[in-house]
Design an enzyme around this catalytic site. Structure first.
Site, PDB file in Angstrom:
ATOM      1  N   SER A 149       0.647  -1.001  -0.146  1.00 11.71           N
ATOM      2  CA  SER A 149       0.282   0.331  -0.025  1.00 11.71           C
ATOM      3  C   SER A 149       1.107   1.214   0.148  1.00 11.71           C
ATOM      4  O   SER A 149       1.557   1.549   0.600  1.00 11.71           O
ATOM      5  CB  SER A 149      -0.610  -0.354   1.539  1.00 11.71           C
ATOM      6  OG  SER A 149      -1.606   1.387   1.056  1.00 11.71           O
ATOM      7  N   HIS A 192      -0.976  -1.119  -4.001  1.00  9.60           N
ATOM      8  CA  HIS A 192      -2.420  -1.311  -4.112  1.00  9.60           C
ATOM      9  C   HIS A 192      -2.398   0.809  -3.369  1.00  9.60           C
ATOM     10  O   HIS A 192      -1.575   0.674  -3.113  1.00  9.60           O
ATOM     11  CB  HIS A 192      -2.953  -1.799  -2.500  1.00  9.60           C
ATOM     12  CG  HIS A 192      -4.011  -1.294  -1.745  1.00  9.60           C
ATOM     13  ND1 HIS A 192      -4.806  -1.880  -2.102  1.00  9.60           N
ATOM     14  CD2 HIS A 192      -4.115  -0.537  -0.804  1.00  9.60           C
ATOM     15  CE1 HIS A 192      -6.367  -2.145  -0.687  1.00  9.60           C
ATOM     16  NE2 HIS A 192      -6.122  -0.222  -0.266  1.00  9.60           N
ATOM     17  N   ASP A 230      -4.886   3.959  -2.089  1.00 15.08           N
ATOM     18  CA  ASP A 230      -5.810   4.175  -1.087  1.00 15.08           C
ATOM     19  C   ASP A 230      -6.394   5.561  -1.929  1.00 15.08           C
ATOM     20  O   ASP A 230      -5.121   6.551  -1.206  1.00 15.08           O
ATOM     21  CB  ASP A 230      -5.164   4.349   0.305  1.00 15.08           C
ATOM     22  CG  ASP A 230      -5.407   3.198   0.692  1.00 15.08           C
ATOM     23  OD1 ASP A 230      -6.378   1.913  -0.013  1.00 15.08           O
ATOM     24  OD2 ASP A 230      -3.809   2.330   1.066  1.00 15.08           O
ATOM     25  N   MET A 256      -8.711   8.612  -1.023  1.00 14.77           N
ATOM     26  CA  MET A 256      -9.458   9.153   0.674  1.00 14.77           C
ATOM     27  C   MET A 256     -10.346  10.400   0.010  1.00 14.77           C
ATOM     28  O   MET A 256      -9.606  11.402  -0.036  1.00 14.77           O
ATOM     29  CB  MET A 256      -9.245   8.651   1.737  1.00 14.77           C
ATOM     30  CG  MET A 256      -7.862   7.383   2.225  1.00 14.77           C
ATOM     31  SD  MET A 256      -7.102   7.449   3.921  1.00 14.77           S
ATOM     32  CE  MET A 256      -6.647   5.699   3.335  1.00 14.77           C
ATOM     33  N   HIS A 265      -8.116   1.201  -4.620  1.00 18.99           N
ATOM     34  CA  HIS A 265      -9.346   1.402  -3.102  1.00 18.99           C
ATOM     35  C   HIS A 265      -9.323   3.046  -3.216  1.00 18.99           C
ATOM     36  O   HIS A 265      -9.518   3.487  -2.494  1.00 18.99           O
ATOM     37  CB  HIS A 265      -8.356   1.027  -1.946  1.00 18.99           C
ATOM     38  CG  HIS A 265      -9.091   0.669  -1.512  1.00 18.99           C
ATOM     39  ND1 HIS A 265      -8.724   0.480   0.247  1.00 18.99           N
ATOM     40  CD2 HIS A 265     -10.535   0.795  -0.870  1.00 18.99           C
ATOM     41  CE1 HIS A 265      -9.627  -0.061   1.163  1.00 18.99           C
ATOM     42  NE2 HIS A 265     -10.906   0.526   0.425  1.00 18.99           N
ATOM     43  N   MET A 271     -11.930   4.915  -1.329  1.00 17.82           N
ATOM     44  CA  MET A 271     -12.507   5.382  -0.319  1.00 17.82           C
ATOM     45  C   MET A 271     -13.491   6.590  -0.163  1.00 17.82           C
ATOM     46  O   MET A 271     -13.224   7.915   0.876  1.00 17.82           O
ATOM     47  CB  MET A 271     -11.847   5.405   1.026  1.00 17.82           C
ATOM     48  CG  MET A 271     -11.565   3.848   1.480  1.00 17.82           C
ATOM     49  SD  MET A 271     -10.155   3.940   2.847  1.00 17.82           S
ATOM     50  CE  MET A 271      -8.768   3.791   1.116  1.00 17.82           C
ATOM     51  N   MET A 305     -11.987  -5.454   4.879  1.00 23.39           N
ATOM     52  CA  MET A 305     -11.358  -3.589   6.029  1.00 23.39           C
ATOM     53  C   MET A 305     -11.161  -4.671   7.538  1.00 23.39           C
ATOM     54  O   MET A 305     -12.377  -4.682   7.916  1.00 23.39           O
ATOM     55  CB  MET A 305     -12.269  -2.803   5.624  1.00 23.39           C
ATOM     56  CG  MET A 305     -12.256  -1.838   4.400  1.00 23.39           C
ATOM     57  SD  MET A 305     -10.267  -1.738   4.162  1.00 23.39           S
ATOM     58  CE  MET A 305      -9.508  -1.079   5.396  1.00 23.39           C
ATOM     59  N   ASP A 355      -7.388  -6.154   4.139  1.00 25.54           N
ATOM     60  CA  ASP A 355      -6.766  -4.732   3.636  1.00 25.54           C
ATOM     61  C   ASP A 355      -6.692  -4.448   5.363  1.00 25.54           C
ATOM     62  O   ASP A 355      -7.236  -3.697   5.492  1.00 25.54           O
ATOM     63  CB  ASP A 355      -7.570  -4.142   2.720  1.00 25.54           C
ATOM     64  CG  ASP A 355      -6.171  -2.584   2.708  1.00 25.54           C
ATOM     65  OD1 ASP A 355      -5.521  -2.420   3.176  1.00 25.54           O
ATOM     66  OD2 ASP A 355      -7.296  -1.644   1.705  1.00 25.54           O
TER      67      ASP A 355
END
Ligand code: DX5
Ligand code: ZN
Length: 225
Positions: A11, A36, A38, A40, A69, A71, A140, A178
């Protein structure tokens, strides 16, 4: 009894962004399988990271698939843009999608693999009627928003439950874990049915990240599925 090889997805959230290209090169030269990433939005989760602009920049250096991913609220508004930015897997949160079936198919129509993430409080059963359409389920194992948190132990029986659902419905979905994943829990997670291990701090925070990736990759899960 059989064995299978799992995937490791470092990540990038835990990387040193001032040395991002160096850190991407490290992953390129490692045994890791995916990046990966993230995303957000400060609304679905209490933190803001980066968007498609940075995903695209990472994609220009990355030699491995980008596992994005999301979010974010209303992810359906941005799926095409993340695909254009280079995402090969696009994961949305079940909690952020009132029309999850439609959103999954929207992702697949772009040619990306469709993932669904479940927050720690969301039961596996919400996926019962849609599991055959999903390419990846992301469990998660921390509350999303930050790296470096403690693994929530209920994620282990949850992984087993999800594996049972996948087998019972003949789905080809991969199970990704994750949050708080490292050498201390990787083997039990693989044994429970995990296919993809996301690792942030346990890779980028390690003295020797290449060795950490190697160690995570080296586990052999033996199971009777
Ligand atoms: C948390 C993110 C994770 C995080 C994992 O919201 O989705 O991908 O970066 O980091 P670690 O492995 O440090 O828990
Ligand atoms: Zn993540």
């Amino acid at each position: 009894m059989s064995t299978k090889k799992h995937l490791i997805a470092p990540s990038v959230l835990a990387a040193d962004f001032a040395r991002l290209s160096e850190q991407i090169e490290m992953v390129n030269g490692s045994e890791a399988d995916w990046f990966h990433l993230d995303v957000m939005d400060g609304r679905f989760v209490p933190n803001i990271t980066f968007g498609m602009f940075i995903v695209e920049a990472i994609g220009r250096l990355a030699k491995k698939p980008l596992d994005v991913h999301l979010m974010i609220l209303e992810p359906e508004k941005y799926i095409e843009q993340f695909r254009k930015a280079g995402a090969e897997v696009i994961t949305v949160h079940a909690e952020a999608c009132p029309h999850l079936h439609r959103t999954i198919h929207q992702i697949k129509e772009t040619g990306a693999k469709a993932g669904v993430a479940l927050n720690p409080h969301t039961p596996v059963s919400v996926l019962e009627d849609i599991i055959e359409d999903i390419d990846l389920v992301c469990i998660m194992s921390v509350n999303p928003g930050f790296g470096g948190q403690k693994f929530i132990y209920q994620s282990l029986p949850k992984t087993r439950k999800l594996k049972e659902l996948i087998i019972a419905s003949n789905s080809a979905a991969l199970i990704e874990i994750d949050g708080g994943v490292g050498l201390h829990n990787a083997e039990s997670l693989l044994q429970a049915g995990a296919d993809v291990l996301v690792a942030g701090n346990s890779v980028f925070g390690a003295k020797d990240p290449l060795a950490a990736i190697h160690a995570l990759k080296a586990f052999e899960a033996r199971f009777d599925f």
